[in-house]
Write an enzyme that holds these catalytic residues in place. Structure first.
Site, PDB file in Angstrom:
ATOM      1  N   CYS A  72       0.833  -1.197   0.000  1.00 15.61           N
ATOM      2  CA  CYS A  72       0.000   0.000   0.000  1.00 15.61           C
ATOM      3  C   CYS A  72       0.876   1.259   0.000  1.00 15.61           C
ATOM      4  O   CYS A  72       1.608   1.497  -0.957  1.00 15.61           O
ATOM      5  CB  CYS A  72      -0.989  -0.042   1.165  1.00 15.61           C
ATOM      6  SG  CYS A  72      -2.374   1.115   0.966  1.00 15.61           S
ATOM      7  N   GLU A  88      -2.243  -9.315   3.355  1.00 16.04           N
ATOM      8  CA  GLU A  88      -2.612  -9.830   4.672  1.00 16.04           C
ATOM      9  C   GLU A  88      -4.121  -9.793   4.905  1.00 16.04           C
ATOM     10  O   GLU A  88      -4.606 -10.387   5.866  1.00 16.04           O
ATOM     11  CB  GLU A  88      -1.891  -9.047   5.772  1.00 16.04           C
ATOM     12  CG  GLU A  88      -2.430  -7.663   6.072  1.00 16.04           C
ATOM     13  CD  GLU A  88      -1.979  -6.592   5.098  1.00 16.04           C
ATOM     14  OE1 GLU A  88      -2.236  -5.398   5.367  1.00 16.04           O
ATOM     15  OE2 GLU A  88      -1.380  -6.929   4.047  1.00 16.04           O
ATOM     16  N   HIS A 106      -3.620  -5.250  -0.230  1.00 11.20           N
ATOM     17  CA  HIS A 106      -3.188  -5.769   1.068  1.00 11.20           C
ATOM     18  C   HIS A 106      -3.201  -7.299   1.054  1.00 11.20           C
ATOM     19  O   HIS A 106      -4.271  -7.904   1.229  1.00 11.20           O
ATOM     20  CB  HIS A 106      -4.111  -5.261   2.178  1.00 11.20           C
ATOM     21  CG  HIS A 106      -3.927  -3.818   2.495  1.00 11.20           C
ATOM     22  ND1 HIS A 106      -3.091  -3.380   3.489  1.00 11.20           N
ATOM     23  CD2 HIS A 106      -4.462  -2.709   1.928  1.00 11.20           C
ATOM     24  CE1 HIS A 106      -3.119  -2.050   3.535  1.00 11.20           C
ATOM     25  NE2 HIS A 106      -3.943  -1.622   2.597  1.00 11.20           N
TER      26      HIS A 106
END
Length: 352
Positions: free
Chosen positions: A91, A202, A200
């Protein structure tokens, strides 16, 4: 990779570059879920100890650059990249690798890649771009096997600024591109030892975990593009923003003080027969884990009673969130209970 194979390999030193933006716990949980340990870079000297670095970013571009400077991390980070050791940005951690951003025009970026970050045009879509979208391999005639970005999968994005995709001129570093509305943008870069994503990993479920695993466990090697590696034209990048499946769990305390997921008619959640107990569909974290494993794109916990009868100092929903974030790797949301709260002893808890 089996546990036996992992034990036979030399243990690499994986570090997380946290410049104080917060919200990095979900990334740490994801790394630990994959069976690895990660340490925090706490000083400029730690860059020399790292074999690989993950650089997540949250919030504003200008704050990220100012925080890196305040901690004297800019020069060590540039030196680390120049050394050839692998770096993965996420990001804002990708955006600061460019020359600058329209979000903070006065703050120069690291300049690892040419180009600037720009605000989305909101003429055809709302801003921010939030949700699950595709990351299309930009090289029309070549697909690198690692890192494991899969064009058929979807990844989680949440951002208002992005690097515009212009095509062939970015061939040396653009890996994947994504469309949002009428704009194609760079969704990941990969040049030599630097791989970074706008999305992202994760929070991207199984696909994101696979991508993190490929960075952590494999060599970061990409052959240089050649004249025959044509890039996709910006106009040829199709939007693939998907409909989200959001599991919404109503949570409250039962008569024994245990948090349960319940359901009822207009919040009447008690059994209509027998003892009249609060209807119990299961434990919040267990059910969230189940919905994640079954493919939910987001998990929402709704605090339907604000736990009026228990001290807020026990922070029951924060505990649910902490435990869920260790097992669930899609966005987690909590709703309800946002109000002035005073514990029974008279101490004010929220707002502090």
């Amino acid at each position: 990779m089996s546990s036996e194979q992992q034990q036979q390999q030399p243990k690499q030193k994986l570090y997380l570059l946290d410049y104080g933006a917060g919200n990095v716990r979900s990334l740490v949980n994801a790394v630990e879920r994959l069976g690895h340990q990660i340490e925090y870079i706490q000083s400029a000297d730690d860059f020399a100890k790292a074999d690989k670095i993950i650089f997540p970013g949250v919030g504003a571009y200008g704050y990220a650059m100012q925080a890196l400077k305040a901690r004297n991390f800019v020069d060590p980070l540039r030196a680390y990249i120049a050394s050839g050791r692998p770096l993965m940005g996420i990001c804002v951690g990708m955006q600061v690798l460019f020359e600058g951003s329209d979000e903070s025009p006065e703050e120069p970026g690291l300049g690892i890649f040419p180009g600037r970050v720009a605000l989305f045009n909101n003429a055809t879509k709302t801003v921010p771009h939030m949700g699950w979208n595709a990351a299309n391999i930009a090289h029309a005639q070549k697909a690198d096997p690692q890192p494991a970005v899969a064009a058929e999968d979807r990844y989680y994005f949440v951002h208002s600024y992005a690097v515009p995709y212009i095509g062939q001129a970015q061939a040396q570093f653009v890996h994947t591109v994504t469309r949002y509305g009428d704009q194609a943008f760079v969704s990941s870069v990969w040049q030599n030892n630097v791989f970074s994503t706008q999305f992202h990993p994760e929070k991207s479920g199984a696909s994101g975990l696979a991508l993190l695993r490929s960075f952590i466990e494999r060599d970061l090697v990409r052959s240089a593009p050649t004249a025959g590696d044509a890039m996709a034209a910006p106009g040829d990048v199709a939007e693939a923003l998907s409909v989200r499946v959001i599991a919404c769990l109503d949570v409250r305390a039962n008569d024994n003080g245990d948090l349960v997921v319940t359901k009822g008619d207009q919040y009447d959640v008690r059994e209509t027969t027998g003892s009249g107990d609060v209807r119990n569909l299961g434990k919040p974290v267990d059910l969230a884990t189940r919905y994640f494993s079954e493919g939910a794109d987001e998990i929402t916990f709704l605090n339907i009673t604000s736990f009026r009868d228990c001290p807020f100092a026990d922070t029951p929903m924060l505990k649910v969130l902490r435990e869920a974030s260790r097992r669930v790797f899609v966005p987690l949301t909590i709703g309800g209970g946002v109000r002035d709260i005073v514990d029974p002893d008279g101490s004010r808890v929220w707002p502090a």
